[in-house]
Design a protein around this motif. Structure first.
Motif, PDB file in Angstrom:
ATOM      1  N   SER A 144      -6.626  -0.378  -2.663  1.00  0.00           N
ATOM      2  CA  SER A 144      -6.967  -1.801  -2.596  1.00  0.00           C
ATOM      3  C   SER A 144      -6.049  -2.549  -1.633  1.00  0.00           C
ATOM      4  O   SER A 144      -6.410  -3.614  -1.137  1.00  0.00           O
ATOM      5  N   PHE A 145      -4.865  -1.991  -1.351  1.00  0.00           N
ATOM      6  CA  PHE A 145      -3.948  -2.579  -0.380  1.00  0.00           C
ATOM      7  C   PHE A 145      -4.163  -2.016   1.015  1.00  0.00           C
ATOM      8  O   PHE A 145      -3.427  -2.346   1.942  1.00  0.00           O
ATOM      9  N   GLY A 146      -5.135  -1.111   1.174  1.00  0.00           N
ATOM     10  CA  GLY A 146      -5.453  -0.584   2.495  1.00  0.00           C
ATOM     11  C   GLY A 146      -4.822   0.746   2.841  1.00  0.00           C
ATOM     12  O   GLY A 146      -4.677   1.071   4.014  1.00  0.00           O
ATOM     13  N   SER A 147      -4.492   1.566   1.851  1.00  0.00           N
ATOM     14  CA  SER A 147      -3.905   2.878   2.112  1.00  0.00           C
ATOM     15  C   SER A 147      -5.002   3.891   2.410  1.00  0.00           C
ATOM     16  O   SER A 147      -5.808   4.227   1.541  1.00  0.00           O
ATOM     17  N   ALA A 148      -5.010   4.393   3.643  1.00  0.00           N
ATOM     18  CA  ALA A 148      -5.995   5.401   4.039  1.00  0.00           C
ATOM     19  C   ALA A 148      -5.798   6.687   3.245  1.00  0.00           C
ATOM     20  O   ALA A 148      -6.774   7.330   2.841  1.00  0.00           O
ATOM     21  N   GLU A 149      -4.545   7.068   3.014  1.00  0.00           N
ATOM     22  CA  GLU A 149      -4.257   8.291   2.268  1.00  0.00           C
ATOM     23  C   GLU A 149      -4.769   8.202   0.835  1.00  0.00           C
ATOM     24  O   GLU A 149      -5.284   9.184   0.281  1.00  0.00           O
TER      25      GLU A 149
ATOM     26  N   ALA B 146       0.837  -1.208   0.000  1.00  0.00           N
ATOM     27  CA  ALA B 146       0.000   0.000   0.000  1.00  0.00           C
ATOM     28  C   ALA B 146       0.864   1.247   0.000  1.00  0.00           C
ATOM     29  O   ALA B 146       0.606   2.194  -0.748  1.00  0.00           O
ATOM     30  N   ARG B 147       1.896   1.246   0.828  1.00  0.00           N
ATOM     31  CA  ARG B 147       2.792   2.396   0.908  1.00  0.00           C
ATOM     32  C   ARG B 147       3.509   2.632  -0.422  1.00  0.00           C
ATOM     33  O   ARG B 147       3.589   3.755  -0.908  1.00  0.00           O
ATOM     34  N   GLU B 148       3.995   1.563  -1.037  1.00  0.00           N
ATOM     35  CA  GLU B 148       4.687   1.694  -2.315  1.00  0.00           C
ATOM     36  C   GLU B 148       3.745   2.185  -3.412  1.00  0.00           C
ATOM     37  O   GLU B 148       4.104   3.052  -4.216  1.00  0.00           O
ATOM     38  N   ALA B 149       2.539   1.643  -3.453  1.00  0.00           N
ATOM     39  CA  ALA B 149       1.577   2.068  -4.465  1.00  0.00           C
ATOM     40  C   ALA B 149       1.196   3.532  -4.270  1.00  0.00           C
ATOM     41  O   ALA B 149       1.052   4.285  -5.237  1.00  0.00           O
ATOM     42  N   PHE B 150       1.039   3.952  -3.007  1.00  0.00           N
ATOM     43  CA  PHE B 150       0.701   5.347  -2.731  1.00  0.00           C
ATOM     44  C   PHE B 150       1.835   6.266  -3.177  1.00  0.00           C
ATOM     45  O   PHE B 150       1.598   7.310  -3.780  1.00  0.00           O
ATOM     46  N   GLN B 151       3.074   5.876  -2.913  1.00  0.00           N
ATOM     47  CA  GLN B 151       4.218   6.695  -3.318  1.00  0.00           C
ATOM     48  C   GLN B 151       4.295   6.814  -4.837  1.00  0.00           C
ATOM     49  O   GLN B 151       4.590   7.888  -5.369  1.00  0.00           O
ATOM     50  N   GLN B 152       3.994   5.731  -5.545  1.00  0.00           N
ATOM     51  CA  GLN B 152       3.976   5.784  -7.008  1.00  0.00           C
ATOM     52  C   GLN B 152       2.901   6.751  -7.490  1.00  0.00           C
ATOM     53  O   GLN B 152       3.115   7.534  -8.410  1.00  0.00           O
TER      54      GLN B 152
END
Length: 95
Positions: free
Chosen positions: A43-48, A12-18
């Protein structure tokens, strides 16, 4: 189970950073890629990512404006612990 959750959090963190790298958002191809990346992070659970998707729908940024869809994403962000999404919900209720 914990290892799986940690892997999901990392994804989730990596996808959000992308997705953040693809901003600013607009109706261009770049904007569409950013939205797709935020959807993946969500979809990976990123609240942001849920928060940003909610904002896209609230203001109609590259998607048809939909307060219903915005509310869904903001509520998911709140459930994931992002308090600023709760503020956006309150603002939407006032408008």
């Amino acid at each position: 189970m914990l290892e799986s959750r940690l892997e999901q959090s990392r994804a989730a963190r990596e996808a959000f950073q992308q997705a953040a790298l693809l901003a600013p958002r607009d109706q261009s191809i770049l904007g569409a890629l950013a939205r797709a990346a935020y959807e993946r992070a969500a979809s990976f659970g990123s609240a942001e990512a849920e928060y940003r998707l909610g904002y896209f729908y609230e203001v109609g940024d590259g998607v048809p404006q939909s307060y219903t869809e915005a509310r869904v994403h903001y509520e998911r962000a709140v459930a994931l612990g992002l308090l600023s999404a709760h503020l956006r919900l309150g603002i939407m209720d006032l408008e």
